[in-house]
Design a protein around this motif. Structure first.
Motif, PDB file in Angstrom:
ATOM      1  N   ASP A  37       1.020  -1.059  -0.027  1.00 43.91           N
ATOM      2  CA  ASP A  37       0.084  -0.020  -0.006  1.00 43.91           C
ATOM      3  C   ASP A  37       0.824   1.172   0.118  1.00 43.91           C
ATOM      4  OD1 ASP A  37      -2.489  -0.939  -0.161  1.00 43.91           O
ATOM      5  OD2 ASP A  37      -2.796  -1.451   1.876  1.00 43.91           O
ATOM      6  N   ASP A  38       2.159   1.088   0.024  1.00 44.44           N
ATOM      7  CA  ASP A  38       2.963   2.174   0.210  1.00 44.44           C
ATOM      8  C   ASP A  38       3.650   2.302  -1.125  1.00 44.44           C
ATOM      9  OD1 ASP A  38       5.189   4.157   0.610  1.00 44.44           O
ATOM     10  OD2 ASP A  38       5.676   3.154   2.610  1.00 44.44           O
ATOM     11  N   VAL A  39       3.432   3.628  -1.862  1.00 48.06           N
ATOM     12  CA  VAL A  39       3.962   3.760  -3.217  1.00 48.06           C
ATOM     13  C   VAL A  39       5.358   3.785  -3.399  1.00 48.06           C
ATOM     14  CG1 VAL A  39       4.079   5.549  -5.077  1.00 48.06           C
ATOM     15  CG2 VAL A  39       1.758   5.179  -3.957  1.00 48.06           C
ATOM     16  N   GLN A  40       6.159   4.353  -2.167  1.00 55.52           N
ATOM     17  CA  GLN A  40       7.607   4.555  -2.272  1.00 55.52           C
ATOM     18  C   GLN A  40       8.154   2.992  -1.978  1.00 55.52           C
ATOM     19  OE1 GLN A  40       7.799   7.491   1.103  1.00 55.52           O
ATOM     20  NE2 GLN A  40       8.927   8.513  -0.434  1.00 55.52           N
ATOM     21  N   LEU A  75       7.693   0.998  -5.666  1.00 54.37           N
ATOM     22  CA  LEU A  75       8.851   1.705  -6.536  1.00 54.37           C
ATOM     23  C   LEU A  75      10.163   0.832  -6.028  1.00 54.37           C
ATOM     24  CD1 LEU A  75       7.884   5.323  -6.842  1.00 54.37           C
ATOM     25  CD2 LEU A  75       7.468   3.677  -8.658  1.00 54.37           C
ATOM     26  N   GLN A  89       1.760  -6.118 -10.963  1.00 54.14           N
ATOM     27  CA  GLN A  89       2.659  -5.025 -11.272  1.00 54.14           C
ATOM     28  C   GLN A  89       4.275  -5.442 -10.915  1.00 54.14           C
ATOM     29  OE1 GLN A  89       2.314  -2.352  -7.807  1.00 54.14           O
ATOM     30  NE2 GLN A  89       0.165  -1.305  -8.624  1.00 54.14           N
ATOM     31  N   PHE A 114       4.451   9.298  -5.427  1.00 53.72           N
ATOM     32  CA  PHE A 114       3.364   8.921  -6.253  1.00 53.72           C
ATOM     33  C   PHE A 114       3.920   7.933  -7.505  1.00 53.72           C
ATOM     34  CE2 PHE A 114       5.621  12.365  -8.113  1.00 53.72           C
ATOM     35  CZ  PHE A 114       5.900  12.206  -9.432  1.00 53.72           C
ATOM     36  N   MET A 115       3.104   7.363  -8.192  1.00 51.56           N
ATOM     37  CA  MET A 115       3.631   6.467  -9.186  1.00 51.56           C
ATOM     38  C   MET A 115       2.549   6.368 -10.327  1.00 51.56           C
ATOM     39  SD  MET A 115       3.984   2.107  -8.618  1.00 51.56           S
ATOM     40  CE  MET A 115       2.360   2.143  -7.876  1.00 51.56           C
ATOM     41  N   GLU A 166       0.246   5.650 -13.656  1.00 51.30           N
ATOM     42  CA  GLU A 166      -0.729   4.754 -13.509  1.00 51.30           C
ATOM     43  C   GLU A 166      -0.071   3.605 -14.723  1.00 51.30           C
ATOM     44  OE1 GLU A 166      -5.254   3.791 -14.982  1.00 51.30           O
ATOM     45  OE2 GLU A 166      -4.241   5.957 -14.836  1.00 51.30           O
TER      46      GLU A 166
END
Length: 234
Positions: A143-146, A149, A179, A225-226, A228
């Motif tokens: 759930d953590d975008v960082q 990534l 992903q 942010f990531m 889409e």
């Protein structure tokens, strides 16, 4: 205490104690125990007649589906001051282990290290050496975008992606599967995190001799942010 009360206390032992029946006041009912199984059956029949049973069944199915799609997160935090530490995987028997005839096989207190074959009771004299675990365990919160990534970057940099076991502490396994194009596991109820004494994620865990080595990762430099991504079905 006043004189009147004192006089009553003094006279009490001298008064005759005669038991007398006062009769029956109101109707008397026999004591009855509730048959719990019968009560449950009656309730289920009532729910079935009113349609509530179907509603409860549907709600239960929805809860199970939701739990599979998004298990309860473990709740580990990130860090800007990552640490590297070792964890001893040695297990200690809490009680004696006996065979079917009651003969002692392994006494209470026996210690076994999964990485050290010299501690394995059946192989102590075999002199096989150290057991090699070929997998790298990667714990992260989906759930953590960082963290996601970072996981993508880690997967690209890893020379043998098939040796990575991705273990989620949060997020949806199916989403992360698409992903990262890899199988996802979830640390249900945080059992693995507790066994490895994890406090922060991401954490990379691998064998170091006869110990686990835990390396925490700082992901604060990744954007929050990531972009889409679009998944094309094969």
């Amino acid at each position: 205490m006043n004189k009147f009360a004192l006089a009553l206390l003094t006279l009490c032992p001298l008064l005759p104690l005669n038991a007398a029946s006062l009769g029956t006041v109101g109707q008397v009912f026999p004591i009855a125990e509730i048959d719990m199984l019968q009560w449950i059956e009656n309730r289920l029949q009532t729910f079935e007649k009113t349609g509530e049973l179907d509603s409860m069944r549907e709600q239960f199915q929805e809860n199970v589906k939701a739990g599979v799609k998004r298990p309860r997160p473990v709740g580990l935090i990130t860090t800007k001051n990552p640490e590297v530490f070792l964890v001893d995987p040695t297990l200690t028997l809490a009680k004696d282990i006996n065979d079917a005839n009651g003969n002692l096989i392994y006494p209470k207190g026996t210690q076994v290290n999964p990485f050290d074959t010299k501690t394995w009771p059946a192989l102590q004299k075999a002199n096989i050496g150290t057991f090699a675990f070929s997998k790298t365990l990667v714990f992260f919160d989906g759930d953590d975008v960082q963290q996601v990534l970072w996981a993508k970057e880690f997967a690209k940099a890893h020379k043998a992606p098939h040796t990575i076991k991705w273990i989620l502490t949060g997020g949806e396994p199916e989403t992360l599967h698409h992903q990262l194009h890899a199988r996802m596991y979830f640390d249900q109820q945080g059992n693995l995190s507790r066994a490895l004494t994890l406090k922060r994620v991401p954490s990379v865990v691998k064998q170091e001799g006869v110990m686990w080595q835990v390396s925490e990762i700082d992901v604060s430099h990744f954007p929050v942010f990531m972009e889409e991504t679009h998944h094309v079905a094969n």
